[in-house]
Design an enzyme around this catalytic site. Structure first.
Site, PDB file in Angstrom:
ATOM      1  N   LYS A  11      42.039  26.155 110.898  1.00  0.00           N
ATOM      2  CA  LYS A  11      43.032  27.100 110.375  1.00  0.00           C
ATOM      3  C   LYS A  11      43.934  26.408 109.362  1.00  0.00           C
ATOM      4  O   LYS A  11      44.170  26.925 108.271  1.00  0.00           O
ATOM      5  CB  LYS A  11      43.887  27.635 111.531  1.00  0.00           C
ATOM      6  CG  LYS A  11      45.129  28.382 111.071  1.00  0.00           C
ATOM      7  CD  LYS A  11      45.942  28.921 112.226  1.00  0.00           C
ATOM      8  CE  LYS A  11      47.003  27.982 112.755  1.00  0.00           C
ATOM      9  NZ  LYS A  11      48.197  27.830 111.893  1.00  0.00           N
ATOM     10  N   ASN A  12      44.423  25.216 109.729  1.00  0.00           N
ATOM     11  CA  ASN A  12      45.413  24.561 108.871  1.00  0.00           C
ATOM     12  C   ASN A  12      44.825  24.008 107.579  1.00  0.00           C
ATOM     13  O   ASN A  12      45.568  23.573 106.690  1.00  0.00           O
ATOM     14  CB  ASN A  12      46.123  23.435 109.637  1.00  0.00           C
ATOM     15  CG  ASN A  12      47.119  23.987 110.646  1.00  0.00           C
ATOM     16  OD1 ASN A  12      47.326  25.195 110.722  1.00  0.00           O
ATOM     17  ND2 ASN A  12      47.722  23.103 111.420  1.00  0.00           N
ATOM     18  N   CYS A  58      55.977  30.436 113.905  1.00  0.00           N
ATOM     19  CA  CYS A  58      56.228  30.092 115.305  1.00  0.00           C
ATOM     20  C   CYS A  58      57.687  29.707 115.511  1.00  0.00           C
ATOM     21  O   CYS A  58      58.291  29.067 114.652  1.00  0.00           O
ATOM     22  CB  CYS A  58      55.384  28.873 115.699  1.00  0.00           C
ATOM     23  SG  CYS A  58      53.711  29.245 116.173  1.00  0.00           S
ATOM     24  N   ARG A  73      62.738  24.513 111.097  1.00  0.00           N
ATOM     25  CA  ARG A  73      61.751  24.395 110.025  1.00  0.00           C
ATOM     26  C   ARG A  73      62.302  24.824 108.656  1.00  0.00           C
ATOM     27  O   ARG A  73      61.916  25.847 108.101  1.00  0.00           O
ATOM     28  CB  ARG A  73      60.495  25.210 110.358  1.00  0.00           C
ATOM     29  CG  ARG A  73      59.832  24.725 111.608  1.00  0.00           C
ATOM     30  CD  ARG A  73      58.613  25.554 111.909  1.00  0.00           C
ATOM     31  NE  ARG A  73      57.383  24.826 111.670  1.00  0.00           N
ATOM     32  CZ  ARG A  73      56.180  25.365 111.834  1.00  0.00           C
ATOM     33  NH1 ARG A  73      56.034  26.606 112.172  1.00  0.00           N
ATOM     34  NH2 ARG A  73      55.115  24.646 111.607  1.00  0.00           N
ATOM     35  N   ASP A 132      50.579  19.232 117.364  1.00  0.00           N
ATOM     36  CA  ASP A 132      49.829  20.440 117.718  1.00  0.00           C
ATOM     37  C   ASP A 132      48.956  20.258 118.966  1.00  0.00           C
ATOM     38  O   ASP A 132      48.318  21.206 119.416  1.00  0.00           O
ATOM     39  CB  ASP A 132      48.955  20.901 116.543  1.00  0.00           C
ATOM     40  CG  ASP A 132      49.783  21.551 115.452  1.00  0.00           C
ATOM     41  OD1 ASP A 132      50.965  21.817 115.677  1.00  0.00           O
ATOM     42  OD2 ASP A 132      49.225  21.799 114.358  1.00  0.00           O
ATOM     43  N   ARG A 141      46.057  33.954 116.589  1.00  0.00           N
ATOM     44  CA  ARG A 141      46.427  33.383 115.290  1.00  0.00           C
ATOM     45  C   ARG A 141      45.632  32.100 115.023  1.00  0.00           C
ATOM     46  O   ARG A 141      45.378  31.772 113.861  1.00  0.00           O
ATOM     47  CB  ARG A 141      47.919  33.046 115.255  1.00  0.00           C
ATOM     48  CG  ARG A 141      48.823  34.259 115.232  1.00  0.00           C
ATOM     49  CD  ARG A 141      50.259  33.836 115.044  1.00  0.00           C
ATOM     50  NE  ARG A 141      50.324  32.750 114.083  1.00  0.00           N
ATOM     51  CZ  ARG A 141      51.115  31.695 114.186  1.00  0.00           C
ATOM     52  NH1 ARG A 141      51.942  31.577 115.178  1.00  0.00           N
ATOM     53  NH2 ARG A 141      51.089  30.754 113.269  1.00  0.00           N
TER      54      ARG A 141
HETATM   55  C1  UD1 Z   1      52.001  21.990 109.528  1.00  0.00           C
HETATM   56  C2  UD1 Z   1      51.010  22.694 110.413  1.00  0.00           C
HETATM   57  C3  UD1 Z   1      51.511  22.757 111.851  1.00  0.00           C
HETATM   58  C4  UD1 Z   1      51.864  21.353 112.333  1.00  0.00           C
HETATM   59  C5  UD1 Z   1      52.805  20.661 111.366  1.00  0.00           C
HETATM   60  C6  UD1 Z   1      53.066  19.205 111.721  1.00  0.00           C
HETATM   61  C7  UD1 Z   1      49.874  24.284 108.968  1.00  0.00           C
HETATM   62  C8  UD1 Z   1      49.629  25.702 108.616  1.00  0.00           C
HETATM   63  N1  UD1 Z   1      50.788  24.051 109.931  1.00  0.00           N
HETATM   64  O1  UD1 Z   1      53.196  22.772 109.556  1.00  0.00           O
HETATM   65  O2  UD1 Z   1      50.479  23.318 112.669  1.00  0.00           O
HETATM   66  O3  UD1 Z   1      52.518  21.452 113.601  1.00  0.00           O
HETATM   67  O4  UD1 Z   1      52.237  20.685 110.021  1.00  0.00           O
HETATM   68  O5  UD1 Z   1      51.868  18.510 111.805  1.00  0.00           O
HETATM   69  O6  UD1 Z   1      49.258  23.372 108.439  1.00  0.00           O
HETATM   70  N2  UD1 Z   1      60.677  19.946 107.388  1.00  0.00           N
HETATM   71  C9  UD1 Z   1      61.919  19.868 106.819  1.00  0.00           C
HETATM   72  N3  UD1 Z   1      62.080  20.393 105.564  1.00  0.00           N
HETATM   73  C10 UD1 Z   1      61.056  20.983 104.884  1.00  0.00           C
HETATM   74  C11 UD1 Z   1      59.778  21.026 105.472  1.00  0.00           C
HETATM   75  C12 UD1 Z   1      59.615  20.496 106.737  1.00  0.00           C
HETATM   76  O7  UD1 Z   1      62.875  19.349 107.411  1.00  0.00           O
HETATM   77  O8  UD1 Z   1      61.289  21.434 103.757  1.00  0.00           O
HETATM   78  C13 UD1 Z   1      60.498  19.378 108.747  1.00  0.00           C
HETATM   79  C14 UD1 Z   1      60.033  20.403 109.776  1.00  0.00           C
HETATM   80  O9  UD1 Z   1      61.105  21.150 110.280  1.00  0.00           O
HETATM   81  C15 UD1 Z   1      59.407  19.512 110.811  1.00  0.00           C
HETATM   82  C16 UD1 Z   1      58.788  18.384 109.969  1.00  0.00           C
HETATM   83  O10 UD1 Z   1      59.447  18.439 108.707  1.00  0.00           O
HETATM   84  O11 UD1 Z   1      60.400  18.968 111.649  1.00  0.00           O
HETATM   85  C17 UD1 Z   1      57.303  18.491 109.742  1.00  0.00           C
HETATM   86  O12 UD1 Z   1      57.001  19.784 109.284  1.00  0.00           O
HETATM   87  P1  UD1 Z   1      55.765  20.077 108.309  1.00  0.00           P
HETATM   88  O13 UD1 Z   1      54.875  18.898 108.297  1.00  0.00           O
HETATM   89  O14 UD1 Z   1      56.305  20.580 107.029  1.00  0.00           O
HETATM   90  O15 UD1 Z   1      55.064  21.271 109.086  1.00  0.00           O
HETATM   91  P2  UD1 Z   1      54.316  22.514 108.461  1.00  0.00           P
HETATM   92  O16 UD1 Z   1      53.694  22.149 107.175  1.00  0.00           O
HETATM   93  O17 UD1 Z   1      55.193  23.708 108.519  1.00  0.00           O
END
Ligand code: UD1
Length: 429
Positions: free
Chosen positions: A22-23, A126, A131, A316, A408
């Site tokens: 999915k990711n 989620c 986030r 995850d 999902r």
């Molecule tokens: C992706 C994955 C999710 C996985 C996560 C971490 C997909 C669709 N989802 O989510 O399944 O759990 O990576 O491996 O691929 N953060 C900030 N500011 C930002 C962006 C992120 O502070 O602008 C923080 C987030 O709150 C979190 C951390 O960075 O604490 C990591 O998040 P991120 O790697 O961005 O997760 P996703 O890409 O949303």
């Protein structure tokens, strides 16, 4: 609302085909916005998040057609989908669509790169922490984009196009790495991203963009170098197998006992998690066909884990691993460092008889000799599946409510598990 009913206690044995990730599928689909040619993706899983993203992309002007293999051919259900964004008809991603799935925010990168503007609602997804999107905004500003936030929307403009730059992520982010890589692919000049995410899904996207004509080096390492090009063309790319689905079923077998071949799974995508599973006593054997997981007789050994960006132990798989540890022969500590609110499964596991105490970002799990079935509530995608795993190992009947989270991210979960001897069924309505 659908529920899943499980009668626990059966060891799992047989084969489980692993679906496309999915990711990885989501960012690859989003990359189709970057060209007026057709991007063909193979091995796209059949999941609610994929269908939702198809709707979101359609709103921007992406047409799609499916001509996959017949269902169940080669033991797989995944499809080949052609995406064509001949024309971008709308650069706005509205709240009603984006709020359902956080990853849809990522359209901001391709829309800016191709159209020089994007108006994208702040995301939902989620409920696992706040986030924020600060890293996306910072990074895009470094590429010369002007950004305003108004009425819950990020309004991004780069009328003269994006300009290559060096950007150091203050924190590793999968989503922000995807977006900056896509944006920089069509920027003028060179972009260097430092402290980039190294997840296999980043490599899958970089390979896809390169197949479309981009010039990206270093994906999979902390430094990604992107030389901007004027345009991208179509390509044909396969979605990598889902490492989280793989790890989830491996943990299910480690917990219930048995012997299962995870067909099509790639051990290199989840080395750390496989090592941890070996330490719990599971036998993990990479084969030509996938990964074989076995646990017979011996008890489950407690192992401490801390979630980390790839190649560390994935957040995850944290909930599923906690499920496994609830039946270990001792005490284990599970520390979550990626998301601040990702322990919502703890109280539900406790309903099955697990002994878990929380100390800040660490869960201390005291293994018990058996779990007992109970009605439980799914709270997010990975938490839901941890309850399924625990239910498979628990004595008696477990009902998992609110299963839309599972749909999902897990393709035909009940069918895959019942094919290996589990008593599991969906109750609709
Ligand atoms: C992706 C994955 C999710 C996985 C996560 C971490 C997909 C669709 N989802 O989510 O399944 O759990 O990576 O491996 O691929 N953060 C900030 N500011 C930002 C962006 C992120 O502070 O602008 C923080 C987030 O709150 C979190 C951390 O960075 O604490 C990591 O998040 P991120 O790697 O961005 O997760 P996703 O890409 O949303």
């Amino acid at each position: 609302m659908d529920r899943i009913r499980i009668v626990g206690g059966n060891a799992l044995s047989g084969r489980i085909p692993i679906s496309g990730a999915k990711n990885a599928a989501l960012p690859l689909m989003i990359a189709s916005l970057m060209t007026d040619d057709t991007l063909t993706l193979e091995n796209v899983p059949h999941l609610a998040d994929v269908e939702q993203l198809i709707r979101i992309l359609g709103n921007h002007g992406v047409d799609y057609s499916v001509n996959g293999r017949r269902e169940k051919q080669n033991g797989s259900y995944s499809r080949t989908i052609h995406f064509t964004a001949r024309q971008i008809v709308d650069t706005t991603a509205p709240y009603e669509l984006v709020s359902k799935m956080r990853a849809s925010f990522w359209v901001i990168g391709p829309l800016l790169a191709r159209m020089g503007e994007a108006k994208v609602s702040l995301p939902g997804g989620c409920a696992i922490g706040t986030r924020p999107v600060d890293l996306f905004i910072d990074g895009l500003q470094a590429l010369g984009v002007s950004i305003d936030i108004e009425n819950g929307y990020v309004i991004a403009k780069a009328p003269k196009g994006l300009i290559g730059a060096r950007y150091v992520f203050p924190k590793v982010s999968v989503g922000a790495t995807h977006v900056l890589m896509m944006a920089a692919a069509l920027a003028r000049g060179q972009t260097v991203l430092e402290n980039a995410a190294r997840e296999p899904e980043i490599v899958n996207l970089a390979d896809c963009l390169n197949a479309m004509g981009a010039r990206i080096r270093g994906a999979g390492t902390p430094t990604i170098t992107i030389d901007g090009v004027d345009r991208l063309s179509g390509a044909r790319v396969a979605v990598i197998p889902d490492r989280i689905e793989t790890g989830t079923y491996a943990m299910a077998v480690a917990m219930t006992g048995g012997d299962v071949l995870l067909e099509g799974a790639r051990p290199d995508l989840l080395e750390n998690a496989l090592d941890v599973l070996r330490q719990t006593g599971a036998e993990i054997t990479p084969t030509n066909a996938g990964i074989r997981v076995k646990r017979n007789g011996a008890g489950i050994s407690p192992v401490d884990v801390t979630t980390e960006p790839f190649p560390g132990f994935p957040t995850d798989l944290q909930a599923q691993f906690m499920g496994l540890m609830t039946m270990s022969k001792g005490k284990s500590r599970i520390t979550e460092t990626i998301f601040e609110n990702r322990f919502m499964h703890v109280q539900e596991l406790a309903r099955l008889g697990a002994h878990i105490t929380l100390a800040g970002q660490t869960a201390i799990v005291e293994g018990v000799s058996k779990l007992k079935g109970a009605p439980v509530m799914a709270t997010d995608l990975r938490a839901s599946v941890s309850l399924v795993i625990a239910g498979l190992a628990a004595e008696g009947e477990t009902t998992v409510n609110r299963v839309y989270h599972l749909d999902r991210g897990f393709e035909r979960l009940e069918e895959k598990l019942s094919g290996c001897g589990a008593t599991i069924e969906r109750i609709t309505g």
